[in-house]
Motif scaffolding. Structure first.
Motif, PDB file in Angstrom:
ATOM      1  N   THR A 218       1.666  10.517  -6.118  1.00 41.84           N
ATOM      2  CA  THR A 218       2.995   9.443  -5.809  1.00 41.84           C
ATOM      3  C   THR A 218       2.339   8.170  -5.052  1.00 41.84           C
ATOM      4  OG1 THR A 218       4.077  11.518  -5.219  1.00 41.84           O
ATOM      5  CG2 THR A 218       4.750   9.501  -4.193  1.00 41.84           C
ATOM      6  N   ARG A 219       1.193   8.349  -4.009  1.00 44.66           N
ATOM      7  CA  ARG A 219       0.519   7.238  -3.675  1.00 44.66           C
ATOM      8  C   ARG A 219       0.045   6.324  -4.721  1.00 44.66           C
ATOM      9  NH1 ARG A 219      -0.528   5.656   1.569  1.00 44.66           N
ATOM     10  NH2 ARG A 219       0.153   8.014   2.320  1.00 44.66           N
ATOM     11  N   ARG A 220      -0.700   6.937  -5.593  1.00 49.21           N
ATOM     12  CA  ARG A 220      -1.077   6.260  -6.769  1.00 49.21           C
ATOM     13  C   ARG A 220      -0.123   5.406  -7.369  1.00 49.21           C
ATOM     14  NH1 ARG A 220      -3.264  10.310  -9.810  1.00 49.21           N
ATOM     15  NH2 ARG A 220      -5.165  10.026  -8.782  1.00 49.21           N
ATOM     16  N   ALA A 221       0.892   5.957  -7.612  1.00 51.45           N
ATOM     17  CA  ALA A 221       2.010   5.523  -8.464  1.00 51.45           C
ATOM     18  C   ALA A 221       2.723   4.323  -7.811  1.00 51.45           C
ATOM     19  CB  ALA A 221       3.258   6.430  -8.751  1.00 51.45           C
ATOM     20  N   TRP A 222       3.025   4.357  -6.355  1.00 49.88           N
ATOM     21  CA  TRP A 222       3.440   3.344  -5.290  1.00 49.88           C
ATOM     22  C   TRP A 222       2.514   2.173  -5.656  1.00 49.88           C
ATOM     23  CZ3 TRP A 222       1.663   0.774  -1.436  1.00 49.88           C
ATOM     24  CH2 TRP A 222       2.453  -0.043  -0.553  1.00 49.88           C
TER      25      TRP A 222
ATOM     26  N   VAL B  70       3.788  -1.467  -6.982  1.00 51.86           N
ATOM     27  CA  VAL B  70       3.521  -2.791  -5.988  1.00 51.86           C
ATOM     28  C   VAL B  70       2.904  -3.646  -6.656  1.00 51.86           C
ATOM     29  CG1 VAL B  70       3.050  -3.587  -3.761  1.00 51.86           C
ATOM     30  CG2 VAL B  70       4.289  -1.365  -4.124  1.00 51.86           C
ATOM     31  N   GLY B  71       1.530  -3.054  -7.145  1.00 48.32           N
ATOM     32  CA  GLY B  71       0.545  -4.099  -7.850  1.00 48.32           C
ATOM     33  C   GLY B  71       1.200  -4.860  -8.877  1.00 48.32           C
ATOM     34  N   ALA B  72       2.011  -4.095  -9.562  1.00 52.45           N
ATOM     35  CA  ALA B  72       2.682  -4.908 -10.814  1.00 52.45           C
ATOM     36  C   ALA B  72       3.758  -5.981 -10.414  1.00 52.45           C
ATOM     37  CB  ALA B  72       3.095  -3.698 -11.820  1.00 52.45           C
ATOM     38  N   PHE B  73       4.542  -5.432  -9.487  1.00 55.59           N
ATOM     39  CA  PHE B  73       5.451  -6.452  -8.890  1.00 55.59           C
ATOM     40  C   PHE B  73       4.770  -7.755  -8.450  1.00 55.59           C
ATOM     41  CE2 PHE B  73       8.567  -3.058  -8.955  1.00 55.59           C
ATOM     42  CZ  PHE B  73       9.672  -3.686  -9.597  1.00 55.59           C
TER      43      PHE B  73
ATOM     44  N   LYS C 100       7.950   5.636 -12.634  1.00 52.13           N
ATOM     45  CA  LYS C 100       7.022   6.861 -12.445  1.00 52.13           C
ATOM     46  C   LYS C 100       7.222   7.423 -11.094  1.00 52.13           C
ATOM     47  CE  LYS C 100       2.190   8.415 -12.771  1.00 52.13           C
ATOM     48  NZ  LYS C 100       1.003   7.880 -13.337  1.00 52.13           N
ATOM     49  N   LEU C 101       7.096   6.532 -10.150  1.00 49.90           N
ATOM     50  CA  LEU C 101       7.250   6.830  -8.757  1.00 49.90           C
ATOM     51  C   LEU C 101       8.478   7.658  -8.356  1.00 49.90           C
ATOM     52  CD1 LEU C 101       6.120   6.307  -5.673  1.00 49.90           C
ATOM     53  CD2 LEU C 101       7.504   4.069  -5.680  1.00 49.90           C
ATOM     54  N   LEU C 102       9.625   6.944  -9.015  1.00 50.71           N
ATOM     55  CA  LEU C 102      10.869   7.788  -8.667  1.00 50.71           C
ATOM     56  C   LEU C 102      10.961   9.058  -9.140  1.00 50.71           C
ATOM     57  CD1 LEU C 102      13.273   4.856  -9.461  1.00 50.71           C
ATOM     58  CD2 LEU C 102      12.790   5.609  -7.013  1.00 50.71           C
ATOM     59  N   ARG C 103      10.146   9.423 -10.132  1.00 50.86           N
ATOM     60  CA  ARG C 103      10.244  10.627 -10.959  1.00 50.86           C
ATOM     61  C   ARG C 103       9.481  11.795  -9.940  1.00 50.86           C
ATOM     62  NH1 ARG C 103       8.056   9.636 -15.288  1.00 50.86           N
ATOM     63  NH2 ARG C 103       6.000  10.301 -15.002  1.00 50.86           N
ATOM     64  N   LEU C 104       8.379  11.287  -9.372  1.00 52.72           N
ATOM     65  CA  LEU C 104       7.448  12.160  -8.679  1.00 52.72           C
ATOM     66  C   LEU C 104       8.127  12.332  -7.267  1.00 52.72           C
ATOM     67  CD1 LEU C 104       4.230  10.243  -9.060  1.00 52.72           C
ATOM     68  CD2 LEU C 104       4.414  12.520  -9.686  1.00 52.72           C
TER      69      LEU C 104
ATOM     70  N   ASP D 259      -7.211  -2.149  -6.932  1.00 50.97           N
ATOM     71  CA  ASP D 259      -8.097  -1.299  -7.546  1.00 50.97           C
ATOM     72  C   ASP D 259      -8.897  -0.834  -6.109  1.00 50.97           C
ATOM     73  OD1 ASP D 259      -7.648  -1.650  -9.935  1.00 50.97           O
ATOM     74  OD2 ASP D 259      -9.503  -2.904 -10.552  1.00 50.97           O
ATOM     75  N   TYR D 260      -8.851  -1.597  -5.195  1.00 45.43           N
ATOM     76  CA  TYR D 260      -9.492  -0.876  -3.843  1.00 45.43           C
ATOM     77  C   TYR D 260      -8.543   0.161  -3.178  1.00 45.43           C
ATOM     78  CZ  TYR D 260     -10.117  -0.320   1.156  1.00 45.43           C
ATOM     79  OH  TYR D 260     -10.331   0.466   2.258  1.00 45.43           O
ATOM     80  N   TRP D 261      -7.411  -0.015  -3.298  1.00 40.65           N
ATOM     81  CA  TRP D 261      -6.460   1.004  -2.721  1.00 40.65           C
ATOM     82  C   TRP D 261      -6.047   2.306  -3.544  1.00 40.65           C
ATOM     83  CZ3 TRP D 261      -5.573   0.805   1.996  1.00 40.65           C
ATOM     84  CH2 TRP D 261      -5.527  -0.312   2.875  1.00 40.65           C
ATOM     85  N   LEU D 262      -6.507   2.119  -4.752  1.00 43.86           N
ATOM     86  CA  LEU D 262      -6.444   3.177  -5.699  1.00 43.86           C
ATOM     87  C   LEU D 262      -7.713   3.902  -5.583  1.00 43.86           C
ATOM     88  CD1 LEU D 262      -5.031   1.716  -9.147  1.00 43.86           C
ATOM     89  CD2 LEU D 262      -4.025   3.388  -7.633  1.00 43.86           C
ATOM     90  N   ALA D 263      -8.884   3.315  -5.267  1.00 44.26           N
ATOM     91  CA  ALA D 263      -9.967   3.992  -5.071  1.00 44.26           C
ATOM     92  C   ALA D 263      -9.879   4.805  -3.665  1.00 44.26           C
ATOM     93  CB  ALA D 263     -11.270   2.887  -4.804  1.00 44.26           C
ATOM     94  N   GLU D 264      -9.267   4.135  -2.643  1.00 40.72           N
ATOM     95  CA  GLU D 264      -9.115   4.869  -1.260  1.00 40.72           C
ATOM     96  C   GLU D 264      -8.351   6.262  -1.463  1.00 40.72           C
ATOM     97  OE1 GLU D 264     -10.218   4.711   1.523  1.00 40.72           O
ATOM     98  OE2 GLU D 264     -10.880   2.824   1.848  1.00 40.72           O
ATOM     99  N   THR D 265      -7.071   6.124  -2.567  1.00 34.47           N
ATOM    100  CA  THR D 265      -6.402   7.331  -2.858  1.00 34.47           C
ATOM    101  C   THR D 265      -6.994   8.440  -3.596  1.00 34.47           C
ATOM    102  OG1 THR D 265      -4.633   5.734  -3.097  1.00 34.47           O
ATOM    103  CG2 THR D 265      -4.497   8.038  -3.966  1.00 34.47           C
TER     104      THR D 265
END
Length: 467
Positions: free
Chosen positions: A172-176, A180-183, A244-248, A442-448
């Protein structure tokens, strides 16, 4: 009739094998769920909810609606909603409930069977009382180790539920982050497109006056058209990521009126992942904890199996028949087809099978530990490396790009440079800003992923359930 009380006392003895403490723990409505809640709070900072009734489900739906409907949600909110509203996670909690039921059944001990029959012939009434404790000796001998094994399986089920909870939170955090990154990318392209649209309109006006030929006008229009395509692609990627986020999060219908921010949080001054991540992984990963329990289960199981090898296609029940005739009671042994008895087998076959099963599990666990350490090291390197890259874009590249943009605009306003040069600078500036935003994402994804490396790992329950 003296034999009858002895047999009834055997029935009571079998029933007394139950373990009251284990029974109380296993029969609780949410047995094992407290461990999942505590583990989830430590791992992902949010607690799941186990909905077991229509009223509880309705309460959760109201809570979810209050948290998200018409609001711009943070990553923490998205994770919290997923942990209380995702139906697949609720299914895994039900699996935990089934495991507690298995433990409850084993801890209750053997269930004896008593049959009483009355029969008579003409003029001669004969009463036959049959008391049979089916499998009492076998059950009495193995109740304790069977309960211990069931407790291990129950603990593994707790870890499996926790693993599912952590995995959902990470997804879920990854999807968020991806949404947000895409927006954010779409917003950056939109800003540049406004400049390009103005330049394209200017090119049309210059073309009308003859100050710009058709080839130069086409060049301006092409850049604007390309930006429009890039922005449309970014918007589509953002919409798909949000879906995808909404589904999760388990959202549908009117509850999907949810918004996410237009930009990711700013880069922190230093990476958030701990430098001792490898040790944390060895201490906290649920798959390693489950693997250790599996070793205990195999050792216990094969000590037990050495005493309870079943005889194929042979069923016997041991008991006694009390027959009362003309006031006298006679006792006779009874054999009846009813249950399987153990064939004691402590020979090489069982011994080898047990050793091989234990070696298999031990080596699997050793490899899991190696993989966990490697995952942790990779996660830490990714976090620190991604942070350095994103910081370089933020502190070095973007300030230089802003200086270039400001100088280009001054030159253009002073009629020292053409529109083409201004647009070219704008295009290069957009590429830099998009690259910087991607590096931050990519940094925030790495933290996740670091969270997953410390706590995660799938837990697969044994196919063969106890008893």
């Amino acid at each position: 009739m003296k034999k009858l009380p002895l047999l009834l006392s055997s029935v009571l003895l079998v029933a007394a094998c139950a373990n009251p403490a284990v029974i109380e723990r296993a029969k609780a409505e949410r047995a094992g769920f407290a461990a999942v809640e505590i583990g989830a709070r430590r791992a992902v900072g949010a607690a799941p909810v186990w909905n077991q009734s229509a009223a509880e489900l309705e309460g959760t739906e109201k809570r979810v609606h209050a948290l998200v409907h018409g609001k711009t949600i943070s990553a923490d909110t998205a994770v919290q909603v997923a942990l209380i509203n995702n139906r697949a996670l609720q299914s895994s909690f039900a699996e935990l409930g089934l495991s507690s039921t298995d433990l409850w059944e084993v801890a209750m001990g053997p269930v004896p069977s008593v049959g009483v029959s009355v029969s008579g012939l003409a003029g001669d009434v004969t009463r036959t009382l049959e008391a049979t404790v089916a499998g009492a000796l076998l059950e009495l001998a193995t109740t304790k180790p069977r309960t211990q094994l069931a407790e291990i399986r129950f603990r593994q089920a707790e870890l499996a539920a926790l693993a599912e909870t952590i995995d959902l939170a990470v997804q879920t955090r990854r999807a968020w982050i991806e949404a947000v990154g895409a927006f954010e990318a779409s917003t950056l392209i939109g800003r540049t497109q406004n400049t390009a649209d103005a330049a394209s309109e200017l090119a049309v006006q210059l073309g009308r006056t003859g100050a710009m030929n058709k080839a130069d006008q086409a060049r301006e229009h092409a850049f604007t058209a390309e930006l429009a395509v890039e922005r449309a692609a970014a918007r589509l990627e953002a919409q798909l990521a949000k879906e995808k986020l909404l589904r999760l999060m388990g959202l549908w219908g009117s509850d999907t009126t949810v918004y996410v921010p237009d930009a990711l949080p700013a880069l922190p001054g230093r990476p958030l992942a701990a430098s001792n991540i490898e040790q944390l992984a060895l201490t906290n990963r649920v798959d390693l904890a489950s693997g250790k329990l599996e070793l205990n289960a195999i050792a216990l199981d094969y000590r037990l199996t050495g005493q309870t090898r079943m005889v194929s296609d042979i069923a016997l029940v041991a008991g006694a028949e009390l027959e009362r005739t003309d006031g006298d009671t006679e006792t006779a042994p009874v054999l009846a087809l009813d249950f399987q008895i153990p064939l004691y087998d402590t020979g090489p076959l069982v011994s080898k099978r047990g050793r091989m099963a234990y070696l298999q599990a031990a080596n699997t666990l050793a490899q899991q530990a190696i993989d966990a350490r490697s995952d942790a090291r990779m996660a830490y390197k990714a976090v620190t490396g991604r942070h350095n890259i994103a910081r370089h874009w933020r502190d070095q590249v973007l300030p230089l790009r802003r200086q270039i943009d400001e100088a280009a605009l001054l030159s253009y306003n002073g009629m020292l440079t053409s529109t083409f040069e201004l647009i070219a600078d704008a295009q290069e500036g957009l590429e830099s800003r998009l690259a910087a935003a991607e590096a931050k994402r990519d940094y925030w994804l790495a933290e996740t992923e670091a969270t997953a490396a410390i706590w995660g790992g799938s837990v697969t329950l044994p196919a063969g359930k106890e008893e």
